[in-house]
Structures are given as C-alpha cells and as structure tokens.
Write a protein that holds these residues in place. Structure first.
Motif, PDB file in Angstrom:
ATOM      1  N   LEU A 433       0.669  -1.202  -0.014  1.00 30.28           N
ATOM      2  CA  LEU A 433      -0.074  -0.045  -0.052  1.00 30.28           C
ATOM      3  C   LEU A 433       0.829   1.364  -0.164  1.00 30.28           C
ATOM      4  O   LEU A 433       2.128   1.162   0.259  1.00 30.28           O
ATOM      5  CB  LEU A 433      -1.078   0.004   1.298  1.00 30.28           C
ATOM      6  CG  LEU A 433      -1.730  -1.157   1.384  1.00 30.28           C
ATOM      7  CD1 LEU A 433      -2.488  -1.064   2.913  1.00 30.28           C
ATOM      8  CD2 LEU A 433      -2.870  -1.224   0.554  1.00 30.28           C
ATOM      9  N   ASP A 434       0.340   2.489  -0.139  1.00 30.80           N
ATOM     10  CA  ASP A 434       1.047   3.646  -0.297  1.00 30.80           C
ATOM     11  C   ASP A 434       1.619   3.879   1.272  1.00 30.80           C
ATOM     12  O   ASP A 434       2.651   4.315   1.524  1.00 30.80           O
ATOM     13  CB  ASP A 434       0.272   4.718  -0.525  1.00 30.80           C
ATOM     14  CG  ASP A 434       0.055   4.645  -2.090  1.00 30.80           C
ATOM     15  OD1 ASP A 434       0.679   4.089  -2.746  1.00 30.80           O
ATOM     16  OD2 ASP A 434      -1.086   5.488  -2.345  1.00 30.80           O
ATOM     17  N   SER A 435       0.957   3.123   2.345  1.00 29.90           N
ATOM     18  CA  SER A 435       1.248   3.386   3.576  1.00 29.90           C
ATOM     19  C   SER A 435       1.970   2.109   4.408  1.00 29.90           C
ATOM     20  O   SER A 435       2.170   2.238   5.348  1.00 29.90           O
ATOM     21  CB  SER A 435       0.083   3.835   4.536  1.00 29.90           C
ATOM     22  OG  SER A 435      -0.709   2.645   4.170  1.00 29.90           O
ATOM     23  N   LEU A 436       2.424   1.027   3.320  1.00 25.58           N
ATOM     24  CA  LEU A 436       2.849   0.018   3.986  1.00 25.58           C
ATOM     25  C   LEU A 436       3.961  -0.695   2.891  1.00 25.58           C
ATOM     26  O   LEU A 436       3.779  -0.616   1.800  1.00 25.58           O
ATOM     27  CB  LEU A 436       1.991  -0.911   4.006  1.00 25.58           C
ATOM     28  CG  LEU A 436       2.454  -2.594   4.381  1.00 25.58           C
ATOM     29  CD1 LEU A 436       2.810  -2.468   5.893  1.00 25.58           C
ATOM     30  CD2 LEU A 436       1.271  -3.505   4.136  1.00 25.58           C
ATOM     31  N   ASN A 437       5.232  -0.787   3.708  1.00 23.08           N
ATOM     32  CA  ASN A 437       6.469  -1.537   2.982  1.00 23.08           C
ATOM     33  C   ASN A 437       6.756  -2.742   3.808  1.00 23.08           C
ATOM     34  O   ASN A 437       6.823  -2.688   4.982  1.00 23.08           O
ATOM     35  CB  ASN A 437       7.590  -0.314   2.909  1.00 23.08           C
ATOM     36  CG  ASN A 437       7.363   0.393   1.547  1.00 23.08           C
ATOM     37  OD1 ASN A 437       6.476   0.184   0.748  1.00 23.08           O
ATOM     38  ND2 ASN A 437       8.544   1.332   1.207  1.00 23.08           N
ATOM     39  N   VAL A 438       6.969  -4.008   2.933  1.00 22.89           N
ATOM     40  CA  VAL A 438       7.627  -4.994   3.806  1.00 22.89           C
ATOM     41  C   VAL A 438       8.867  -5.414   2.832  1.00 22.89           C
ATOM     42  O   VAL A 438       8.836  -5.367   1.602  1.00 22.89           O
ATOM     43  CB  VAL A 438       6.710  -6.183   3.636  1.00 22.89           C
ATOM     44  CG1 VAL A 438       7.261  -7.420   4.412  1.00 22.89           C
ATOM     45  CG2 VAL A 438       5.212  -5.633   3.984  1.00 22.89           C
ATOM     46  N   TYR A 439      10.032  -5.545   3.680  1.00 24.70           N
ATOM     47  CA  TYR A 439      11.203  -6.044   2.937  1.00 24.70           C
ATOM     48  C   TYR A 439      12.107  -7.244   3.784  1.00 24.70           C
ATOM     49  O   TYR A 439      11.448  -7.666   4.920  1.00 24.70           O
ATOM     50  CB  TYR A 439      12.218  -4.728   3.280  1.00 24.70           C
ATOM     51  CG  TYR A 439      12.497  -4.352   4.443  1.00 24.70           C
ATOM     52  CD1 TYR A 439      13.551  -4.827   5.209  1.00 24.70           C
ATOM     53  CD2 TYR A 439      11.821  -3.465   5.159  1.00 24.70           C
ATOM     54  CE1 TYR A 439      13.820  -4.395   6.343  1.00 24.70           C
ATOM     55  CE2 TYR A 439      12.083  -2.972   6.380  1.00 24.70           C
ATOM     56  CZ  TYR A 439      13.390  -3.741   7.052  1.00 24.70           C
ATOM     57  OH  TYR A 439      13.718  -3.328   8.302  1.00 24.70           O
ATOM     58  N   LYS A 480       7.394  -1.741   7.523  1.00 26.25           N
ATOM     59  CA  LYS A 480       7.013  -0.261   7.721  1.00 26.25           C
ATOM     60  C   LYS A 480       5.658   0.345   7.302  1.00 26.25           C
ATOM     61  O   LYS A 480       5.304   0.037   6.257  1.00 26.25           O
ATOM     62  CB  LYS A 480       8.135   0.776   6.996  1.00 26.25           C
ATOM     63  CG  LYS A 480       9.416   0.296   7.042  1.00 26.25           C
ATOM     64  CD  LYS A 480      10.393   1.217   6.430  1.00 26.25           C
ATOM     65  CE  LYS A 480      12.030   0.724   6.388  1.00 26.25           C
ATOM     66  NZ  LYS A 480      12.949   1.491   5.668  1.00 26.25           N
ATOM     67  N   TRP A 481       5.122   1.093   8.327  1.00 22.78           N
ATOM     68  CA  TRP A 481       3.760   1.440   8.234  1.00 22.78           C
ATOM     69  C   TRP A 481       3.664   2.846   8.771  1.00 22.78           C
ATOM     70  O   TRP A 481       4.144   3.359   9.508  1.00 22.78           O
ATOM     71  CB  TRP A 481       2.656   0.668   8.659  1.00 22.78           C
ATOM     72  CG  TRP A 481       1.348   1.117   8.778  1.00 22.78           C
ATOM     73  CD1 TRP A 481       0.399   1.090   7.783  1.00 22.78           C
ATOM     74  CD2 TRP A 481       0.655   1.983   9.576  1.00 22.78           C
ATOM     75  NE1 TRP A 481      -0.972   1.730   8.119  1.00 22.78           N
ATOM     76  CE2 TRP A 481      -0.601   2.427   9.309  1.00 22.78           C
ATOM     77  CE3 TRP A 481       1.020   2.598  10.933  1.00 22.78           C
ATOM     78  CZ2 TRP A 481      -1.627   3.140  10.092  1.00 22.78           C
ATOM     79  CZ3 TRP A 481       0.095   3.432  11.699  1.00 22.78           C
ATOM     80  CH2 TRP A 481      -1.294   3.658  11.393  1.00 22.78           C
ATOM     81  N   ARG A 487       3.638   6.407  12.735  1.00 22.70           N
ATOM     82  CA  ARG A 487       4.714   5.499  12.086  1.00 22.70           C
ATOM     83  C   ARG A 487       4.986   4.257  13.167  1.00 22.70           C
ATOM     84  O   ARG A 487       5.500   4.472  14.164  1.00 22.70           O
ATOM     85  CB  ARG A 487       6.043   6.173  11.687  1.00 22.70           C
ATOM     86  CG  ARG A 487       7.107   5.635  11.121  1.00 22.70           C
ATOM     87  CD  ARG A 487       8.180   6.323  10.938  1.00 22.70           C
ATOM     88  NE  ARG A 487       8.089   7.405  10.080  1.00 22.70           N
ATOM     89  CZ  ARG A 487       8.947   8.539   9.866  1.00 22.70           C
ATOM     90  NH1 ARG A 487       9.821   8.829  10.633  1.00 22.70           N
ATOM     91  NH2 ARG A 487       8.381   8.865   8.829  1.00 22.70           N
ATOM     92  N   LEU A 488       4.980   3.221  12.310  1.00 21.74           N
ATOM     93  CA  LEU A 488       5.222   2.010  12.995  1.00 21.74           C
ATOM     94  C   LEU A 488       6.026   1.104  12.056  1.00 21.74           C
ATOM     95  O   LEU A 488       6.032   0.817  11.011  1.00 21.74           O
ATOM     96  CB  LEU A 488       4.075   1.050  13.337  1.00 21.74           C
ATOM     97  CG  LEU A 488       4.409  -0.388  13.812  1.00 21.74           C
ATOM     98  CD1 LEU A 488       4.774  -0.259  15.333  1.00 21.74           C
ATOM     99  CD2 LEU A 488       2.850  -1.158  13.969  1.00 21.74           C
ATOM    100  N   TRP A 528       7.832   2.915  17.293  1.00 21.84           N
ATOM    101  CA  TRP A 528       6.616   3.523  17.103  1.00 21.84           C
ATOM    102  C   TRP A 528       6.605   5.241  17.578  1.00 21.84           C
ATOM    103  O   TRP A 528       7.209   5.239  18.467  1.00 21.84           O
ATOM    104  CB  TRP A 528       5.549   2.847  17.539  1.00 21.84           C
ATOM    105  CG  TRP A 528       4.244   3.789  17.705  1.00 21.84           C
ATOM    106  CD1 TRP A 528       3.468   4.008  16.388  1.00 21.84           C
ATOM    107  CD2 TRP A 528       3.885   4.237  18.747  1.00 21.84           C
ATOM    108  NE1 TRP A 528       2.151   4.446  16.974  1.00 21.84           N
ATOM    109  CE2 TRP A 528       2.293   4.707  18.487  1.00 21.84           C
ATOM    110  CE3 TRP A 528       3.941   4.401  20.243  1.00 21.84           C
ATOM    111  CZ2 TRP A 528       1.647   5.766  19.267  1.00 21.84           C
ATOM    112  CZ3 TRP A 528       3.193   5.163  20.999  1.00 21.84           C
ATOM    113  CH2 TRP A 528       1.966   5.924  20.490  1.00 21.84           C
ATOM    114  N   HIS A 529       6.058   6.001  16.749  1.00 20.64           N
ATOM    115  CA  HIS A 529       5.986   7.353  17.261  1.00 20.64           C
ATOM    116  C   HIS A 529       4.745   7.939  16.405  1.00 20.64           C
ATOM    117  O   HIS A 529       4.214   7.579  15.516  1.00 20.64           O
ATOM    118  CB  HIS A 529       7.124   8.181  17.081  1.00 20.64           C
ATOM    119  CG  HIS A 529       7.282   8.734  15.775  1.00 20.64           C
ATOM    120  ND1 HIS A 529       8.097   8.186  14.676  1.00 20.64           N
ATOM    121  CD2 HIS A 529       6.855   9.583  15.091  1.00 20.64           C
ATOM    122  CE1 HIS A 529       8.234   8.689  13.550  1.00 20.64           C
ATOM    123  NE2 HIS A 529       7.290   9.794  13.737  1.00 20.64           N
TER     124      HIS A 529
END
Length: 676
Positions: A433-439, A480-481, A487-488, A528-529
């Motif tokens: 998603l625009d708000s989600l990255n997995v690596y 990353k989200w 931000r998490l 997280w923040h």
C-alpha cells in the motif's frame, strides 16, 4: 525513532524524511530497503547539551549507546549486539561525519569528535546492507551537519548542570547562492559524577559549501578537537559500586589515570551532476591525532608494554562513486559503483607509569593499517509494487607492525597480515500500500582484528597477526507503516558469526586475543511514534529491542576457565525499552517525560558477573520565544528523577574484576540558546 526526544526536533519541525545510507542515493527513509532510522536534530531547540551521541540514539531500536561518565574512554556503541565487546572506542560499527570516515581502516572508531552542537540529522543503518560499507558487521552511524545558510546568522548557547557541567558555544554563518560558510566552536567542562573523572573539551568546526556552476557542489570541512584533560576513575567491583558509586579506586589516584587528545582533520567532498541520469561523488580527507593515556598500572616489568600509551597518528583516504538512473524492462533502475581507499600510520610508544609521571621506554613501534574497497549496488523496481535490491563489496585490509624496541625481554614484534573479503547482499521490497512496505534482506560481512588486538602474541612473544577476521551471515525481515501522523516499524533479524575475537590472556598490560567458534545474534526491533490532538499537541514514541546473543561453542577464556556454549554475550541486554511522551500546552512550550528500561547485562564471558536491570525516568521542558529579531530557547531537564542507583555500563571482561561503571544519581542541566 522518536518524533521528539533529547536533541530531536518536535514533530511539526521534523526535517525532510531523506536518507542516503541504504542505497548511497537520496530517497525517503520510508522507502529504504532496510532497517534505518533518521533522527532529526534541531541545534537551537534541542532540550539537552548535545555533548554525547548517547543523548540522541536512545530512541533508536537495536542500538545500545551508553555514556560511561568517563571521558577518558569513548561511549559504548553497539548495533544488534555488534560492538558490545569493545572495552574502548567503537568497533563493529562504522562511523561517518558529513561523509568522512570516523572509523580507522582497522575497524576502530571514535565518536567523541563528532560535532553534535551543529548537527542536522543522524542516520543509523542496521543489518546486511551495512556490509557494503566494508569492515563493519553491525551497522553504520552517519552524522550530518547542515549546509551554510544563504543569509547571515549567528547562534550562541550556554548551559550548566550537576557535577560542575558547563558548556558554551557559538555558531556564525552566511553566504549566497554560490558560496556559504559556517563556523562552530564550543567548550565543555565537567568535574565528573565520580571522583577523579573531570574532563575538559574544546572543538572548532568549519564548513564551506560552494556551487560555482550548475550541477557542481564542493564542500570543504575542517575539524579541530582538543581534550586537554579526561581523568579515568577506572571500573569498580560490584561491592565497591554498591557501597559508594561515586568513588574511584585507589589506583586511579596512584597512577593519575587520564587521557589527553588533540585531533585535526580536513576534507573535501565534490558532487558533480553529469546529466539527468548520471552523477559522480568524490571525497578526500586527512588528519592527525595525538593521544597520551596513563593506565592504572606501572608496566615496569621488562616484558610489559608500559603503563603509559603515547600515539602520534596520521591518517587519510579518498573515495569515488558513480550513480546512474535508467530503466530496465520499462521500469526504474538505479545503480551505484565506486571504490575507496583509507590508510593510517601510528608512531606508538609506551613508558613506565611512575605514579603518574613518565618513566622508562617499554614500547616503540610503527603501526600501519590500510583498507581498499570496491562496491556495486542496484535498486530495480521490477513491478509497480515490487523492488529488487542488492550489491556486493570486495575489501582488503592490511595491518603492519614495525617494532623498534627489541631486547632480550621484548622480542621483535614486527609482522604483517592481509585480510580479503567479498560481502554480497540481496533483498526484496514489497509496497503493498502507499502506507505499507515489507522488506527482506540477506547478506554476508566481516570484521577484522584491530591493531590493538594483533599487537601481542600468545606466550608474550611476537605479534598475533595470525588472528582471523570474524565473518557473519545476516538476514532480516521488516515492515514499515505510516499514516495519519503515526509511524510503526518492526524488524526480525538473525546473524550468525564465526571466528569471534575474544581475550585469551592478559599479562603486564599485554592483552592477547583469540578466535572462538562463533556467536549467534537474533532479535526483534519495534519502533513507533505519533502525534495526537488538536495541533498535534501530544507526542509519543517507543523503541523496544529483544536481543538474544550467545556463544555457539565452548572455549577457554583468559583465566583458563571454560566458557560454556550458550552463555550470553557480555555487554548485551536481552530487553531494552525507551519511551517518551510530550505535551505542548501553549505555543512555544514543550513538556516531556522519558523512560529507559534495560535488562540484566553480563560483564564477563563466564556470565558470573552482571549489572542488574533498571528503569529510569527523566523530565524535560523547553520554551521557545522571540524578542525582536532574536529567537530564544530556554530548556531544562532532570535525569534519573527517582535518584536510583544503577550500573550504567560494564567493562567487558575487565582483567582485574572491576567491571562496573555506575550511572549518575539525580542530576539537572539548564541552558539558553539565542539565534539571529
């Protein structure tokens, strides 16, 4: 990372989310294919003195940065457990300041000379992609200072606190569209929390940035660091620390243990855009470092290296890299390639410590280290939602010792060793998603012995240049989200190493090291923040690390005892937690509370000595206001609010059993800054 924290800009003032560490080309931190944090620093509105790197890194998961209350020894810095075994300086983690290495070719680095009072951001890269920087197993820490302003500016700062802390500094700068310069100078004094721990530091930094023609940027840097006094209180036994954490052992006074440092360094960086698709980067730097250290023993024995260390160092290097943007199968491809070379030369002498004065010569040698490296790296978007990333680095490190002090009791310790390594890394990124990255990443790296670790051979004769580098294989899986001001980030990692370097023996100040089977480091990182409420008045942040670091095979330690397989790696905590909350009740005023929790930390390979776990709390406040054209920022903080006694750091495998360095009790610091 935290949106707000000691020395970190508030959420509404956070610097652009840009990093260069992961791919050596600018990109958003969120898009970086690795575990990386970018800590923004506001030099005007930082609620702390900005003297120690530990002020800024407590909120980064996977990182242990411990300020030792001992300016004769550098802070302890470890990433995912790499670097935790270092008894002085920083190793296993590569350091850079404005692109100039602060880690020497043999892998030993110093964090004290970084200019934090004028920093703009700090980037921390963890995991396999750190291997592309060479002799660094755990991570890369890069400190960046801002470019000179386009208009004239001036900033002054002053502060004082418990234990005789006092600092003052001034920054001036200005320029135009073609050229600008900034000059920063500061001083810091402290009587020290413990007896015999006073310190004095002075630093001068200059940065000139010129853009003579379109597409060309030239940056010139100069740094002068002076530490005329840094007393060493030495470590304490557990009984001594419990009885009186402020004390120094009698040997500290008897031998007047201390260190003085003078370092001067200059460098030039050139960025040249060749076209819309191609750019070149070039750096060259050099410096000198003079160090004298008085240790806690005499070193009078003929076979000893002496209780006084004196080093006169010259060092320098250069690098060239090429960046290219293109397409493959109609989709974006970015690749980089380059080479670097670094070298150092130490004129090292050792003398008898005659109760704090220099005695007879016990060591005289020339130590040299050289590193050569070449790398290539790519980032290919092979599908709108998928990216393939990877790279490889070939490295060569050469150590040489020329012994000029040869006697019947001190045989010739001359010798050379050359280490070669190829470090590949490969990863994949899914942007669901625009708000989600997995690596996910896999890589291999290495860590050479330092010149200190190869200086003495087993049995007290010759060198130990047969010591092998530690090699590691690492993997990580992360997510990353970010959305709606939140931000998490989470990362799982597993690193197995072979030929870990540990002590074999210690006699008359001559520490001898050995290779052992290996260490496994695995863990979980959570960060997280977020900001909440009208005008984002409330801010929160959390960083948690679970680290399981243990020896894979049994071995014999420096005392001839058997260290069992499965023992925990000393200097590492299984659980670490940092959390904070901030509140802005009115314009300009920020209130904050910080919490730090750390589990038990073993001090020796046998796991018989340990610093208990602890929790500490800090309060801080800052108020920004304007009078005419001058912006002001007043701040204050109370650390260790509950005045709890705890061990702040341990000296791993200290040969005399004095493992522990107590943290200060309740202390305060207040300061005032002005900028025009």
């Amino acid at each position: 990372m935290f949106a707000t924290g000691p020395g970190v800009a508030p959420a509404e003032e956070t610097l652009p989310d840009v990093v260069v560490s992961a791919s050596r080309a600018e990109q958003k931190r969120f898009d970086a294919p690795a575990a990386i944090d970018s800590v923004a620093v506001d030099s005007l509105a930082a609620p702390g003195p900005l003297i120690n790197l530990s002020e800024l890194l407590t909120g980064v998961p996977g990182v242990a940065a411990r300020e030792r209350q001992n300016y004769a020894q550098d802070l302890q810095l470890a990433v995912r457990g790499f670097g935790s075994r270092s008894t002085f300086g920083v190793r296993g983690v590569r350091l850079f300041v404005d692109g100039i290495p602060a880690t020497m070719p043999d892998g030993q680095g110093q964090a004290a000379t970084a200019d934090l009072t004028n920093a703009s951001r700090i980037e921390v890269l963890r995991g396999p992609f750190a291997q592309l920087y060479g002799n660094a197993s755990g991570g890369v820490v890069q400190i960046f200072t801002p470019d000179p302003p386009k208009a004239p500016m001036a900033r002054a700062t002053s502060g004082l606190g418990s234990d005789g802390q006092w600092m003052a500094g001034v920054t001036v700068g200005g320029g135009n569209d073609r050229i600008g310069a900034v000059l920063d100078a500061w001083t810091f004094d402290t009587d020290g929390y413990r007896d015999h721990s006073a310190a004095r530091r002075r630093q001068l930094n200059a940065k000139v940035v010129a853009e003579p023609v379109a597409g060309t940027k030239v940056t010139a840097l100069f740094n002068s660091f002076s530490q005329p006094l840094a007393q060493d209180p030495l470590g304490l036994t557990r009984a001594q620390a419990d009885a009186n954490p402020r004390q120094a052992v009698a040997l500290a006074s008897q031998f007047n243990t201390r260190k003085t440092v003078d370092q001067n360094q200059g460098g030039v960086l050139v960025e040249q855009r060749l076209s819309e698709k191609d750019s070149l980067e070039f750096r060259i730097y050099g410096g000198t470092r003079q160090l004298t250290q008085y240790l806690g023993f005499s070193g009078i024995a003929p076979s000893s290296a002496g209780g006084i260390v004196d080093i006169d160092r010259t060092y320098g290097g250069g690098a060239l890299s090429w960046h290219h943007n293109t397409t493959l199968a109609g989709l974006p491809l970015t690749w980089s390639a380059g080479a670097d070379a670094d070298a150092m030369r130490d004129a090292r002498t050792g003398y008898v410590n005659q109760n704090g004065t220099q005695g007879a010569l016990r060591r005289d040698e020339t130590d040299k280290a050289r590193s050569l490296g070449a790398f290539a790296q790519f980032d290919w978007t092979w599908h709108p939602a998928w990216r393939l990333v990877g790279g490889v680095r070939a490295s060569q490190v050469r150590l040489r010792i020329d012994d000029h002090f040869v006697t019947a009791a001190s045989p010739d310790d001359s010798g050379t060793a050359t280490y070669n390594n190829v470090s590949p890394v490969l990863g994949v990124v899914w942007q669901g998603l625009d708000s989600l990255n997995v690596y996910a990443n896999l890589g291999r790296g290495f860590e050479t012995p330092t010149l200190t670790e190869v200086a003495y051979g087993p049995g007290g004769t010759g060198t130990n240049l047969g010591l092998q580098p530690s090699s590691s294989r690492q993997g990580e899986l992360g997510v990353k989200w970010q959305a709606n001001g939140q931000r998490l980030e989470a990362a799982l990692f597993d690193a197995g190493s072979h030929n870990e370097i540990v002590p074999l023996s210690n006699d008359n100040g001559r520490s001898v090291y050995q290779n052992v089977g290996g260490v496994r480091r695995r863990g979980l990182e959570l960060g997280w923040h977020g900001a909440f409420g009208p005008g984002q008045r409330f801010g929160t942040g959390l960083a948690y690390t679970w680290l399981d670091a243990s020896f894979g095979d049994a071995f014999r330690n420096a005392q001839g005892q058997t260290v069992a397989a499965g023992n925990r790696l000393p200097g590492t905590a299984r659980h670490s937690l940092s959390a904070e909350a901030t509140y802005r009740p009115l314009a300009g005023l920020t209130l904050g509370v910080e919490m730090r929790v750390e589990g038990r930390v073993f001090a020796d390979d046998l796991n018989t000595q340990a610093a208990p776990g602890y929790a500490s709390f800090n309060l801080r406040a800052g108020y920004a206001f304007r009078v005419g054209k001058v912006r002001w920022f007043a701040f204050g903080r109370i650390d260790n609010l509950a005045d709890r006694r705890y061990i702040g750091s341990v000296i791993v495998n200290e040969s005399n059993g004095r493992y522990f360095e107590p943290a200060p009790g309740r202390r305060f610091f207040v300061g005032l800054r002005a900028e025009i």
